[in-house]
Write a protein that holds these residues in place. Structure first.
Motif, mmCIF file in Angstrom:
data_model
loop_
_atom_site.group_PDB
_atom_site.id
_atom_site.type_symbol
_atom_site.label_atom_id
_atom_site.label_comp_id
_atom_site.label_asym_id
_atom_site.label_seq_id
_atom_site.Cartn_x
_atom_site.Cartn_y
_atom_site.Cartn_z
ATOM 1 N N PRO A 84 84.651 53.412 -84.351
ATOM 2 C CA PRO A 84 85.391 52.725 -85.479
ATOM 3 C C PRO A 84 84.765 51.713 -86.669
ATOM 4 O O PRO A 84 83.523 50.972 -85.699
ATOM 5 N N LEU A 85 85.598 51.604 -87.208
ATOM 6 C CA LEU A 85 84.680 50.115 -88.508
ATOM 7 C C LEU A 85 85.379 48.504 -87.550
ATOM 8 O O LEU A 85 85.428 48.078 -87.874
ATOM 9 N N ASP A 86 85.259 48.279 -86.459
ATOM 10 C CA ASP A 86 85.136 47.603 -85.710
ATOM 11 C C ASP A 86 83.994 46.019 -86.171
ATOM 12 O O ASP A 86 83.182 46.476 -86.548
ATOM 13 N N GLY A 87 84.324 45.101 -86.707
ATOM 14 C CA GLY A 87 84.008 44.229 -86.919
ATOM 15 C C GLY A 87 82.885 44.087 -88.239
ATOM 16 O O GLY A 87 82.117 43.544 -88.022
ATOM 17 N N ARG A 88 84.131 45.536 -88.897
ATOM 18 C CA ARG A 88 82.847 45.390 -89.875
ATOM 19 C C ARG A 88 83.853 45.577 -91.611
ATOM 20 O O ARG A 88 84.800 46.090 -90.745
ATOM 21 N N LEU A 89 83.807 45.039 -92.574
ATOM 22 C CA LEU A 89 84.382 45.230 -94.011
ATOM 23 C C LEU A 89 84.282 46.782 -95.015
ATOM 24 O O LEU A 89 83.443 46.311 -95.465
ATOM 25 N N LEU A 90 84.991 47.286 -95.130
ATOM 26 C CA LEU A 90 84.097 48.568 -96.220
ATOM 27 C C LEU A 90 85.054 48.290 -97.008
ATOM 28 O O LEU A 90 86.341 47.604 -97.375
ATOM 29 N N ILE A 91 84.141 48.233 -98.413
ATOM 30 C CA ILE A 91 84.373 47.968 -99.573
ATOM 31 C C ILE A 91 84.575 49.356 -100.506
ATOM 32 O O ILE A 91 83.117 49.627 -100.395
ATOM 33 N N LEU A 92 85.307 49.481 -101.210
ATOM 34 C CA LEU A 92 85.181 50.361 -101.892
ATOM 35 C C LEU A 92 85.552 50.061 -103.448
ATOM 36 O O LEU A 92 86.243 49.278 -104.013
ATOM 37 N N ASP A 93 84.917 50.649 -104.528
ATOM 38 C CA ASP A 93 84.258 49.959 -105.819
ATOM 39 C C ASP A 93 84.917 51.315 -106.380
ATOM 40 O O ASP A 93 84.247 52.052 -106.290
ATOM 41 N N GLY A 94 85.862 51.489 -106.700
ATOM 42 C CA GLY A 94 86.419 53.814 -107.329
ATOM 43 C C GLY A 94 85.561 53.175 -108.495
ATOM 44 O O GLY A 94 85.492 54.945 -109.044
ATOM 45 N N ARG A 95 85.282 52.628 -109.407
ATOM 46 C CA ARG A 95 85.184 52.587 -110.371
ATOM 47 C C ARG A 95 83.532 53.338 -110.825
ATOM 48 O O ARG A 95 83.082 54.328 -111.566
ATOM 49 N N SER A 96 82.585 52.934 -109.758
ATOM 50 C CA SER A 96 81.499 53.791 -109.784
ATOM 51 C C SER A 96 81.375 53.949 -108.623
ATOM 52 O O SER A 96 80.556 54.673 -108.042
ATOM 53 N N LEU A 97 82.446 54.513 -107.127
ATOM 54 C CA LEU A 97 82.211 55.260 -106.486
ATOM 55 C C LEU A 97 81.055 55.178 -105.230
ATOM 56 O O LEU A 97 80.385 55.733 -104.969
ATOM 57 N N GLU A 98 81.329 53.206 -105.120
ATOM 58 C CA GLU A 98 80.194 52.789 -104.380
ATOM 59 C C GLU A 98 81.199 52.469 -103.287
ATOM 60 O O GLU A 98 81.905 51.566 -103.496
ATOM 61 N N LEU A 99 80.292 52.475 -101.644
ATOM 62 C CA LEU A 99 80.420 51.895 -100.879
ATOM 63 C C LEU A 99 80.403 51.030 -99.974
ATOM 64 O O LEU A 99 78.782 51.447 -99.819
ATOM 65 N N ARG A 100 80.346 49.694 -99.581
ATOM 66 C CA ARG A 100 79.809 49.068 -99.211
ATOM 67 C C ARG A 100 79.653 48.569 -97.414
ATOM 68 O O ARG A 100 82.013 48.596 -97.642
ATOM 69 N N THR A 101 79.731 48.432 -96.527
ATOM 70 C CA THR A 101 80.290 47.785 -95.206
ATOM 71 C C THR A 101 79.622 46.294 -94.766
ATOM 72 O O THR A 101 78.367 46.515 -95.402
ATOM 73 N N LEU A 102 80.196 45.661 -94.494
ATOM 74 C CA LEU A 102 79.754 44.765 -94.559
ATOM 75 C C LEU A 102 80.106 43.781 -93.338
ATOM 76 O O LEU A 102 80.823 44.574 -92.805
ATOM 77 N N LYS A 103 79.206 43.080 -92.131
ATOM 78 C CA LYS A 103 79.018 42.933 -91.370
ATOM 79 C C LYS A 103 80.569 41.327 -90.922
ATOM 80 O O LYS A 103 80.119 40.876 -91.727
ATOM 81 N N LEU A 104 81.433 41.734 -90.102
ATOM 82 C CA LEU A 104 82.105 40.149 -90.202
ATOM 83 C C LEU A 104 82.135 40.074 -88.560
ATOM 84 O O LEU A 104 81.448 40.095 -87.665
#
Length: 260
Positions: free
Chosen positions: A216-236
C-alpha cells in the motif's frame, strides 16, 4: 462463500497472492466512505463490485445537475435526492451482497468517532480541509487505516495513513495546520476522469490494506498531473510535533497489513 459468490469474484480469486482467503477478508470487511461525490462514487462502485461486505456512506448533500458530470453514482433521475439514497440504490444493483448503510448527514465529533471506530478502514472522499483533518484525527484515535484522496482541475493526490499500525505520518503531518488555501471544484473546475482515476485508486489501496496484498501507499504521496499524464510519488515524513500522531506513533509496524 456460496457458489454464486465464488463465480462472481472468480476473476479476483484466480489472481496470484489473492485467492479465496483474500476474497473472504473483503466479504467480512466494513469500509466507511466519507463523501458520495466525485471521489466517493468510483471508490464505492469498485469496493462494492469487489465484494466488500459492508459500506457505510456518509454525505449530507442532495444530487445537483452540476454533479452529474463526474459523480457517477448518480443519474438524471436522482436530481434532488439525497446522495446516499441514490448511492445505495446504485450499489445494490452492482452487488446485492454488499450491505450499504447510508448516513445523510455530516459526521462530526462523537458521531464521526463512532462511525470510524465501527469500520475496518476509512476512505476519505471529502472536499475540504476541515473534514479531512477531523477524519484523520478520528482514524488515528480509533486505530484505523485511512485512504485519502483529493482532486482539483487536472490534478489529483492519493495517500494511505496507517492509524491501524500507529506508524508513519498522518494526514496532518502533510498539511500541518491547514493554512493552505481551500480550493473547490465549484471555484476551480475539475476534469471528470481525474476524480475517476483517484477514486478508483482509493478503492485499490483499500483492497490492498484489507487483504494484505502488495505494498500500500503507506507514507507516500502519489501526485497525478492529468494534462501530461505524469505520476510522481513523494516520500512523506512524520512531523515530530504533530498534534494528532506524534505522541502515539511507533517506528515499526505492530503487525502486517490486513491482519488487524
Amino acid at each position: 462463500m456460496n457458489d454464486d459468490q465464488l463465480l462472481r469474484y472468480s476473476r479476483q480469486i484466480m489472481l496470484p497472492d489473492f485467492g479465496v482467503e483474500a476474497q473472504q477478508r473483503l466479504n467480512d470487511a466494513h469500509v466507511l466512505i466519507i463523501g458520495a461525490g466525485g471521489l466517493g462514487s468510483p471508490a464505492a462502485l469498485y469496493l462494492a463490485a469487489a465484494g466488500v461486505g459492508r459500506l457505510t456512506i456518509a454525505d449530507p448533500d442532495r444530487v445537483d445537475v452540476s454533479n452529474l458530470q463526474r459523480q457517477i453514482l448518480h443519474g438524471q433521475r436522482d436530481l434532488d435526492r439525497p446522495k446516499v439514497d441514490s448511492a445505495r440504490e446504485r450499489l445494490a444493483d452492482i452487488n446485492p451482497d454488499t450491505r450499504v448503510v447510508p448516513i445523510a448527514e455530516r459526521l462530526e465529533d462523537a458521531a464521526l468517532q463512532a462511525a470510524v471506530a465501527a469500520a475496518d478502514l476509512v476512505v476519505d472522499a471529502s472536499d475540504n480541509f476541515a473534514t479531512r483533518f477531523a477524519v484523520n484525527a478520528a482514524c488515528w484515535q480509533a486505530g484505523r487505516a485511512l485512504v485519502s484522496g483529493a482532486a482539483i482541475r487536472y490534478e489529483g493526490q492519493l495517500s494511505v495513513f496507517r492509524g491501524d499500525l500507529a506508524a508513519g505520518p498522518c494526514y496532518q503531518c502533510l498539511y500541518r495546520d491547514g493554512t493552505e488555501a481551500e480550493q473547490t471544484c465549484a471555484e476551480n473546475g475539475i476534469l471528470a476522469p481525474i476524480v475517476g482515476i483517484i477514486g478508483s485508486l482509493q478503492a485499490l489501496e483499500a483492497i490492498k490494506v484489507l487483504t494484505g496484498l502488495g505494498e500500500p501507499l503507506d507514507g507516500r504521496l502519489l501526485i497525478l498531473d492529468g494534462r501530461s499524464l505524469e505520476l510522481r510519488t513523494l516520500k512523506l515524513h512524520p512531523d515530530p510535533d504533530c498534534p494528532v500522531c506524534s505522541g502515539t506513533r511507533v517506528q515499526t509496524p505492530a503487525h502486517p497489513a490486513g491482519t488487524g
